[in-house]
Design a protein around this motif. Structure first.
Motif, PDB file in Angstrom:
ATOM      1  N   ASP A 223       0.830  -1.156  -0.119  1.00 30.83           N
ATOM      2  CA  ASP A 223       0.185   0.023   0.099  1.00 30.83           C
ATOM      3  C   ASP A 223       0.894   1.231   0.002  1.00 30.83           C
ATOM      4  O   ASP A 223       0.820   2.199  -0.619  1.00 30.83           O
ATOM      5  CB  ASP A 223      -0.874  -0.007   1.233  1.00 30.83           C
ATOM      6  N   TYR A 224       2.026   1.051   0.774  1.00 32.04           N
ATOM      7  CA  TYR A 224       2.901   2.725   0.774  1.00 32.04           C
ATOM      8  C   TYR A 224       3.643   2.632  -0.474  1.00 32.04           C
ATOM      9  O   TYR A 224       3.635   3.716  -0.741  1.00 32.04           O
ATOM     10  CB  TYR A 224       3.719   2.368   2.236  1.00 32.04           C
ATOM     11  N   VAL A 225       4.141   1.565  -1.197  1.00 29.60           N
ATOM     12  CA  VAL A 225       5.017   1.637  -2.205  1.00 29.60           C
ATOM     13  C   VAL A 225       3.870   2.017  -3.467  1.00 29.60           C
ATOM     14  O   VAL A 225       4.260   3.068  -4.118  1.00 29.60           O
ATOM     15  CB  VAL A 225       5.481   0.152  -2.729  1.00 29.60           C
ATOM     16  N   ASN A 226       2.690   1.852  -3.277  1.00 28.68           N
ATOM     17  CA  ASN A 226       1.816   2.061  -4.284  1.00 28.68           C
ATOM     18  C   ASN A 226       1.480   3.517  -4.163  1.00 28.68           C
ATOM     19  O   ASN A 226       1.331   4.421  -5.276  1.00 28.68           O
ATOM     20  CB  ASN A 226       0.578   1.086  -4.452  1.00 28.68           C
ATOM     21  N   LYS A 227       1.410   4.211  -2.814  1.00 31.92           N
ATOM     22  CA  LYS A 227       1.139   5.451  -2.708  1.00 31.92           C
ATOM     23  C   LYS A 227       2.581   6.307  -2.953  1.00 31.92           C
ATOM     24  O   LYS A 227       1.937   7.484  -3.601  1.00 31.92           O
ATOM     25  CB  LYS A 227       1.047   5.584  -0.993  1.00 31.92           C
ATOM     26  N   LEU A 228       3.718   5.760  -3.049  1.00 28.88           N
ATOM     27  CA  LEU A 228       4.685   6.570  -3.575  1.00 28.88           C
ATOM     28  C   LEU A 228       4.773   6.604  -5.033  1.00 28.88           C
ATOM     29  O   LEU A 228       5.089   7.744  -5.777  1.00 28.88           O
ATOM     30  CB  LEU A 228       6.095   5.907  -3.202  1.00 28.88           C
ATOM     31  N   LYS A 229       4.395   5.443  -5.674  1.00 24.37           N
ATOM     32  CA  LYS A 229       4.074   5.484  -7.208  1.00 24.37           C
ATOM     33  C   LYS A 229       3.445   6.306  -7.666  1.00 24.37           C
ATOM     34  O   LYS A 229       3.512   7.168  -8.565  1.00 24.37           O
ATOM     35  CB  LYS A 229       4.008   4.202  -7.674  1.00 24.37           C
ATOM     36  N   SER A 230       2.205   6.532  -7.041  1.00 26.87           N
ATOM     37  CA  SER A 230       1.205   7.510  -7.379  1.00 26.87           C
ATOM     38  C   SER A 230       1.702   8.972  -7.117  1.00 26.87           C
ATOM     39  O   SER A 230       1.370   9.869  -7.881  1.00 26.87           O
ATOM     40  CB  SER A 230      -0.204   7.426  -6.548  1.00 26.87           C
ATOM     41  N   LEU A 231       2.453   9.235  -6.211  1.00 30.96           N
ATOM     42  CA  LEU A 231       2.884  10.391  -5.719  1.00 30.96           C
ATOM     43  C   LEU A 231       4.010  10.795  -7.067  1.00 30.96           C
ATOM     44  O   LEU A 231       4.099  11.890  -7.422  1.00 30.96           O
ATOM     45  CB  LEU A 231       3.817  10.561  -4.545  1.00 30.96           C
ATOM     46  N   ALA A 232       4.695   9.731  -7.151  1.00 31.75           N
ATOM     47  CA  ALA A 232       5.572  10.150  -8.504  1.00 31.75           C
ATOM     48  C   ALA A 232       4.768  10.477  -9.945  1.00 31.75           C
ATOM     49  O   ALA A 232       5.191  11.476 -10.617  1.00 31.75           O
ATOM     50  CB  ALA A 232       6.619   9.136  -8.858  1.00 31.75           C
ATOM     51  N   VAL A 233       3.507   9.912 -10.115  1.00 26.98           N
ATOM     52  CA  VAL A 233       2.884  10.386 -11.242  1.00 26.98           C
ATOM     53  C   VAL A 233       2.314  11.844 -11.003  1.00 26.98           C
ATOM     54  O   VAL A 233       2.496  12.537 -11.949  1.00 26.98           O
ATOM     55  CB  VAL A 233       1.748   9.375 -11.229  1.00 26.98           C
ATOM     56  N   GLU A 234       1.940  12.041  -9.815  1.00 25.19           N
ATOM     57  CA  GLU A 234       1.258  13.411  -9.599  1.00 25.19           C
ATOM     58  C   GLU A 234       2.804  14.229  -9.840  1.00 25.19           C
ATOM     59  O   GLU A 234       2.298  15.828 -10.096  1.00 25.19           O
ATOM     60  CB  GLU A 234       0.966  13.466  -8.124  1.00 25.19           C
ATOM     61  N   CYS A 235       3.850  14.012  -9.305  1.00 23.11           N
ATOM     62  CA  CYS A 235       4.941  14.916  -9.420  1.00 23.11           C
ATOM     63  C   CYS A 235       5.515  14.961 -11.107  1.00 23.11           C
ATOM     64  O   CYS A 235       6.223  15.792 -11.084  1.00 23.11           O
ATOM     65  CB  CYS A 235       5.998  14.452  -8.596  1.00 23.11           C
TER      66      CYS A 235
END
Length: 362
Positions: A223-235
């Motif tokens: 869940d946390y790794v996927n959250k970071l991957k989503s953050l990278a998409v946003e950034c």
């Protein structure tokens, strides 16, 4: 805990008799070992005791009973970590038996740990029994930063010593020639956890002016790794990040050797072995100021230190690290010898034994 094993093994190799008491805890699983009897591990006498609860409690009556029966047989007793009821109870047993042990908290008294994960339980434990037990210990920490954090726990000065953790560097062979990367490569290797501040690094890199690649080595909760991957998409920098997975002891040294900059923007690290490992092969480091070794790195000019509370400042410092190519070249050439000297296992082990001797009855 690797640093505990390295210390015990090195003490034995330097002619000392070392006994370790521990539980069968292996994360969520149990070690498949004999319990309640001596097992020789690289010359260290190890006793494993069954635990009856999991999580962080590790309740083990056999562990405490063995300490009660034998704690007076040793010249020095050294406890590692805190907050776990297993260790708190062990400290209580030591006090009952008239023994004043050394305690290495391993980062357990930093603000980040104190204010996250079971904050109320920690406050209650510390108020009811913790502080009175800590007064019956000598403090050992691995960095000046951890010393300052730990001193805030007790009202009076806590007697003790600052001695670096041992790091396994015997098999490290720095590359004679470093192949140039076509794209500036930043590396992260550790457990992927909110404490590590990887989200800060992703946000800051998204704003730099130079081309780069971020390689993330390690594993974490999905869940946390996927959250970071989503953050990278946003950034807008997801295409610049490679999630390369867990590395074993051989693979991680190769990983350090193939990146241009190792980055650790943690909210807190009492030591961070990864910093020493990276420098041992000549790879410069980029650290948050809350990493325990940041003052060492700054004093030796082996990297860049940043304020993780200001993303723009992190970005500006990453720009410095990229543009100061001469400094990176100096670190690549000088760091292996500096680390080999400062973190020589026999040199550090002598510091431990010299300290132990000051605490032994005359």
């Amino acid at each position: 805990m690797a640093v505990v094993y390295l210390l015990a093994e090195s003490l034995v190799r330097n002619g000392h008799d070392v006994t370790v008491y521990t539980t069968t805890a292996n994360g969520k699983e149990e070690l498949d070992v004999k319990t309640g009897e001596e097992v020789l591990v690289d010359g260290v006498k190890v006793y494993y005791f069954k635990r009856y609860t999991k999580g962080n409690s590790h309740l083990s009556p056999g562990f405490w009973n063995k300490i009660f029966q034998t704690v007076n047989d040793f010249d020095v007793v050294h406890l590692h970590s805190w907050w776990s009821p297993a260790i708190v109870a062990a400290a209580a047993v030591c006090r009952m038996r008239g023994v004043k042990p050394i305690l290495s908290p391993h980062g357990m008294f930093c603000d980040y740990i104190l204010t996250t994960n079971n904050k109320v339980k920690k406050q209650i434990l510390q108020t009811v029994v913790g502080k009175s037990l800590l007064k019956n210990t000598f403090l050992h920490v691995s960095t000046p930063m951890e010393w300052e954090e730990s001193q805030l726990i007790l009202k009076e000065k806590w007697e003790g010593a600052v001695i670096s953790n041992l790091v396994e560097l015997d098999n490290v062979k720095p590359p004679v020639k470093r192949d140039a990367n076509s794209v500036f490569t930043v590396g992260f290797i550790s457990r992927i956890d909110p404490k590590k501040g990887l989200d800060i690094l992703i946000k800051a890199l998204a704003k730099v002016s130079f081309n780069y690649k971020l390689q993330v080595a390690g594993t974490g909760e999905d869940d946390y790794v996927n959250k970071l991957k989503s953050l990278a998409v946003e950034c807008g920098n997801a295409d610049k990040i490679e999630w390369v997975g867990w590395k074993d002891n051989v693979q991680k040294m190769q990983f350090y050797s193939e990146i241009d900059l190792f980055a650790l923007t943690s909210h807190n690290e009492n030591f961070a072995v990864v910093v020493i490992e990276s420098l041992s092969v000549g790879t410069p480091v980029f650290l948050g100021k809350n990493v325990g070794l940041s003052s060492y790195v700054a004093d030796k000019e082996l990297g860049w230190i940043t304020n993780i509370n200001d993303i723009n400042q992190v970005t500006a410092d990453l720009e410095l690290a990229y543009h100061e190519a001469d400094k990176r070249k100096f670190i690549h050439e000088s760091a292996p010898d500096i680390i080999s000297h400062d973190f020589n296992k026999n040199f550090l082990t002598k510091q431990y034994t010299d300290y132990y001797k000051t605490l032994m009855p005359s």
